[in-house]
Design a protein around this motif. Structure first.
Motif, PDB file in Angstrom:
ATOM      1  N   PRO A  99      -5.343   8.113  -2.864  1.00  0.00           N
ATOM      2  CA  PRO A  99      -3.998   7.528  -3.000  1.00  0.00           C
ATOM      3  C   PRO A  99      -3.862   6.677  -4.265  1.00  0.00           C
ATOM      4  CG  PRO A  99      -4.763   7.319  -0.742  1.00  0.00           C
ATOM      5  CD  PRO A  99      -5.944   7.752  -1.554  1.00  0.00           C
ATOM      6  N   ALA A 100      -4.910   5.908  -4.581  1.00  0.00           N
ATOM      7  CA  ALA A 100      -4.870   5.065  -5.778  1.00  0.00           C
ATOM      8  C   ALA A 100      -4.820   5.909  -7.045  1.00  0.00           C
ATOM      9  CB  ALA A 100      -6.091   4.144  -5.806  1.00  0.00           C
ATOM     10  N   ALA A 101      -5.617   6.973  -7.084  1.00  0.00           N
ATOM     11  CA  ALA A 101      -5.647   7.838  -8.266  1.00  0.00           C
ATOM     12  C   ALA A 101      -4.303   8.513  -8.494  1.00  0.00           C
ATOM     13  CB  ALA A 101      -6.744   8.886  -8.107  1.00  0.00           C
ATOM     14  N   ALA A 102      -3.706   9.020  -7.420  1.00  0.00           N
ATOM     15  CA  ALA A 102      -2.402   9.698  -7.536  1.00  0.00           C
ATOM     16  C   ALA A 102      -1.326   8.721  -7.989  1.00  0.00           C
ATOM     17  CB  ALA A 102      -2.027  10.332  -6.200  1.00  0.00           C
ATOM     18  N   ALA A 103      -1.331   7.522  -7.406  1.00  0.00           N
ATOM     19  CA  ALA A 103      -0.331   6.516  -7.775  1.00  0.00           C
ATOM     20  C   ALA A 103      -0.510   6.053  -9.213  1.00  0.00           C
ATOM     21  CB  ALA A 103      -0.433   5.320  -6.827  1.00  0.00           C
ATOM     22  N   THR A 104      -1.761   5.900  -9.643  1.00  0.00           N
ATOM     23  CA  THR A 104      -2.028   5.454 -11.013  1.00  0.00           C
ATOM     24  C   THR A 104      -1.555   6.481 -12.023  1.00  0.00           C
ATOM     25  OG1 THR A 104      -3.949   4.186 -10.271  1.00  0.00           O
ATOM     26  CG2 THR A 104      -3.807   4.688 -12.616  1.00  0.00           C
ATOM     27  N   ARG A 105      -1.804   7.750 -11.758  1.00  0.00           N
ATOM     28  CA  ARG A 105      -1.346   8.800 -12.682  1.00  0.00           C
ATOM     29  C   ARG A 105       0.176   8.785 -12.795  1.00  0.00           C
ATOM     30  NH1 ARG A 105      -5.701  11.573 -10.083  1.00  0.00           N
ATOM     31  NH2 ARG A 105      -7.392  11.992 -11.582  1.00  0.00           N
TER      32      ARG A 105
ATOM     33  N   ALA B  38      -1.057 -14.015  -3.110  1.00  0.00           N
ATOM     34  CA  ALA B  38      -0.904 -12.733  -2.421  1.00  0.00           C
ATOM     35  C   ALA B  38       0.553 -12.357  -2.163  1.00  0.00           C
ATOM     36  CB  ALA B  38      -1.679 -12.763  -1.093  1.00  0.00           C
ATOM     37  N   PHE B  39       1.374 -13.338  -1.840  1.00  0.00           N
ATOM     38  CA  PHE B  39       2.760 -13.052  -1.485  1.00  0.00           C
ATOM     39  C   PHE B  39       3.743 -13.373  -2.613  1.00  0.00           C
ATOM     40  CE2 PHE B  39       0.522 -13.316   2.477  1.00  0.00           C
ATOM     41  CZ  PHE B  39       1.087 -12.295   3.223  1.00  0.00           C
ATOM     42  N   GLU B  40       3.203 -13.663  -3.805  1.00  0.00           N
ATOM     43  CA  GLU B  40       4.061 -13.973  -4.947  1.00  0.00           C
ATOM     44  C   GLU B  40       3.801 -13.040  -6.135  1.00  0.00           C
ATOM     45  OE1 GLU B  40       3.609 -17.021  -2.175  1.00  0.00           O
ATOM     46  OE2 GLU B  40       2.032 -16.604  -3.649  1.00  0.00           O
ATOM     47  N   GLU B  41       2.549 -12.869  -6.497  1.00  0.00           N
ATOM     48  CA  GLU B  41       2.200 -12.112  -7.695  1.00  0.00           C
ATOM     49  C   GLU B  41       2.559 -10.629  -7.551  1.00  0.00           C
ATOM     50  OE1 GLU B  41       1.382 -11.309 -11.364  1.00  0.00           O
ATOM     51  OE2 GLU B  41       1.142 -13.351 -10.580  1.00  0.00           O
ATOM     52  N   GLY B  42       3.450 -10.160  -8.431  1.00  0.00           N
ATOM     53  CA  GLY B  42       3.827  -8.757  -8.427  1.00  0.00           C
ATOM     54  C   GLY B  42       4.657  -8.325  -7.234  1.00  0.00           C
ATOM     55  N   VAL B  43       5.262  -9.278  -6.537  1.00  0.00           N
ATOM     56  CA  VAL B  43       6.086  -8.956  -5.374  1.00  0.00           C
ATOM     57  C   VAL B  43       7.560  -8.946  -5.786  1.00  0.00           C
ATOM     58  CG1 VAL B  43       6.845  -9.715  -3.083  1.00  0.00           C
ATOM     59  CG2 VAL B  43       4.433  -9.860  -3.722  1.00  0.00           C
TER      60      VAL B  43
ATOM     61  N   THR C 132       0.904  -2.645  -6.714  1.00  0.00           N
ATOM     62  CA  THR C 132       0.600  -1.616  -5.727  1.00  0.00           C
ATOM     63  C   THR C 132      -0.652  -0.834  -6.122  1.00  0.00           C
ATOM     64  OG1 THR C 132       2.921  -1.412  -5.069  1.00  0.00           O
ATOM     65  CG2 THR C 132       1.481   0.447  -4.561  1.00  0.00           C
ATOM     66  N   VAL C 133      -0.786  -0.520  -7.406  1.00  0.00           N
ATOM     67  CA  VAL C 133      -1.988   0.175  -7.874  1.00  0.00           C
ATOM     68  C   VAL C 133      -3.226  -0.667  -7.586  1.00  0.00           C
ATOM     69  CG1 VAL C 133      -3.232   0.979  -9.916  1.00  0.00           C
ATOM     70  CG2 VAL C 133      -0.816   1.562  -9.629  1.00  0.00           C
TER      71      VAL C 133
ATOM     72  N   LEU D 236       0.809  -1.214   0.000  1.00  0.00           N
ATOM     73  CA  LEU D 236       0.000   0.000   0.000  1.00  0.00           C
ATOM     74  C   LEU D 236       0.847   1.273   0.000  1.00  0.00           C
ATOM     75  CD1 LEU D 236      -2.781  -1.391   2.346  1.00  0.00           C
ATOM     76  CD2 LEU D 236      -2.860  -1.111  -0.135  1.00  0.00           C
ATOM     77  N   LEU D 237       0.698   2.156   0.974  1.00  0.00           N
ATOM     78  CA  LEU D 237       1.398   3.443   0.917  1.00  0.00           C
ATOM     79  C   LEU D 237       2.906   3.287   1.032  1.00  0.00           C
ATOM     80  CD1 LEU D 237      -0.988   5.661   3.089  1.00  0.00           C
ATOM     81  CD2 LEU D 237      -1.012   5.269   0.608  1.00  0.00           C
ATOM     82  N   SER D 238       3.365   2.279   1.764  1.00  0.00           N
ATOM     83  CA  SER D 238       4.813   2.043   1.861  1.00  0.00           C
ATOM     84  C   SER D 238       5.361   1.579   0.520  1.00  0.00           C
ATOM     85  CB  SER D 238       5.114   0.997   2.946  1.00  0.00           C
ATOM     86  OG  SER D 238       4.875   1.522   4.234  1.00  0.00           O
ATOM     87  N   ALA D 239       4.645   0.676  -0.138  1.00  0.00           N
ATOM     88  CA  ALA D 239       5.076   0.195  -1.451  1.00  0.00           C
ATOM     89  C   ALA D 239       5.014   1.312  -2.488  1.00  0.00           C
ATOM     90  CB  ALA D 239       4.211  -0.982  -1.893  1.00  0.00           C
ATOM     91  N   ALA D 240       4.013   2.174  -2.374  1.00  0.00           N
ATOM     92  CA  ALA D 240       3.915   3.297  -3.309  1.00  0.00           C
ATOM     93  C   ALA D 240       5.154   4.180  -3.226  1.00  0.00           C
ATOM     94  CB  ALA D 240       2.656   4.117  -3.011  1.00  0.00           C
ATOM     95  N   HIS D 241       5.638   4.396  -2.024  1.00  0.00           N
ATOM     96  CA  HIS D 241       6.859   5.196  -1.849  1.00  0.00           C
ATOM     97  C   HIS D 241       8.074   4.472  -2.414  1.00  0.00           C
ATOM     98  CE1 HIS D 241      10.410   6.357   0.730  1.00  0.00           C
ATOM     99  NE2 HIS D 241      10.123   7.466   0.096  1.00  0.00           N
ATOM    100  N   LEU D 242       8.211   3.182  -2.122  1.00  0.00           N
ATOM    101  CA  LEU D 242       9.370   2.418  -2.589  1.00  0.00           C
ATOM    102  C   LEU D 242       9.429   2.319  -4.107  1.00  0.00           C
ATOM    103  CD1 LEU D 242       9.468  -0.551  -0.035  1.00  0.00           C
ATOM    104  CD2 LEU D 242      11.043   1.380  -0.170  1.00  0.00           C
TER     105      LEU D 242
END
Length: 206
Positions: A161-167, A122-127, A145-146, A77-83
């Motif tokens: 948060p989702a809209a900002a990250a997607t853009r 959950a712990f494999e796809e896109g990780v 993350t999106v 979520l927000l931590s992954a968005a930052h990373l």
């Protein structure tokens, strides 16, 4: 170069280092203890150190320590968005995902925001995994993350948060088809798919 100088140089870039990684580079525990006592380094959690004067984000430091104390943890979520560059700043408290039966505490107490995942993939796809200083952190990649920001929008206070990250994801060259692919592989709920479709239209419209 003294061990103190070596220690300060390693932490000068704002990274967070685990004591075991520092020891592997020849820095003795006593040198770490002396630097800590003198206020030249700080401890975010037992065994994890950083330089407060190097501009380290406390939220990132807590995330690194938390993920390394819980091997099954995934920054989300927000931590992954930052990373992943989808947000400018780390949240004040880290967002970490764990399996249902995993213990969710660190030496400093409870993790800031704990998410429990139990669905397939959950712990494999896109990780993905990256090293931050001398510590390894698993986190969801940009497209995943999106998807998660949309899926957990209510917990995050809405879709902002989702809209900002997607853009930012699209602006950096990401394709929405990647997001859709992750969503389908994870078999997200229908309401999440609907919100993703609306978000795609909104972002495309500018």
């Amino acid at each position: 170069m003294t061990q103190l100088q070596q220690l300060q140089d390693l932490l000068a870039d704002g990274s967070v280092w685990r004591s075991s990684a520092l020891r592997s580079l020849g820095i003795r525990p006593q040198a770490i203890a002396n630097a800590l006592k003198a206020g030249q380094i700080s401890q975010v959690s037992k065994g994890f150190y950083y330089r407060a004067d190097a501009g380290v984000d406390p939220g990132l430091a807590s995330l690194v320590a938390g993920c390394n104390r819980m091997p099954q943890a995934v920054a989300c979520l927000l931590s992954a968005a930052h990373l992943t560059g989808l947000a400018d700043r780390a949240p004040e408290q880290p967002w970490i995902a764990l399996p249902l039966n995993a213990h969710g505490s660190t030496a400093c107490g409870q993790v800031g925001h704990l998410v429990r995942w139990s669905y397939d993939g959950a712990f494999e796809e896109g990780v993905e995994e990256r090293r931050i200083g001398g510590a390894s952190v698993r986190h969801t990649g940009p497209a995943r993350t999106v998807v998660d920001l949309v899926r957990y929008a209510r917990r995050l206070g809405g879709m902002a948060p989702a809209a900002a990250a997607t853009r930012r994801f699209v602006a950096s060259g990401g394709a929405f088809s990647e997001v859709a692919d992750v969503a389908m592989k994870l078999r997200v709920p229908d309401d999440t798919l609907s919100r993703l479709e609306m978000l795609q239209v909104a972002v495309a419209a500018g």
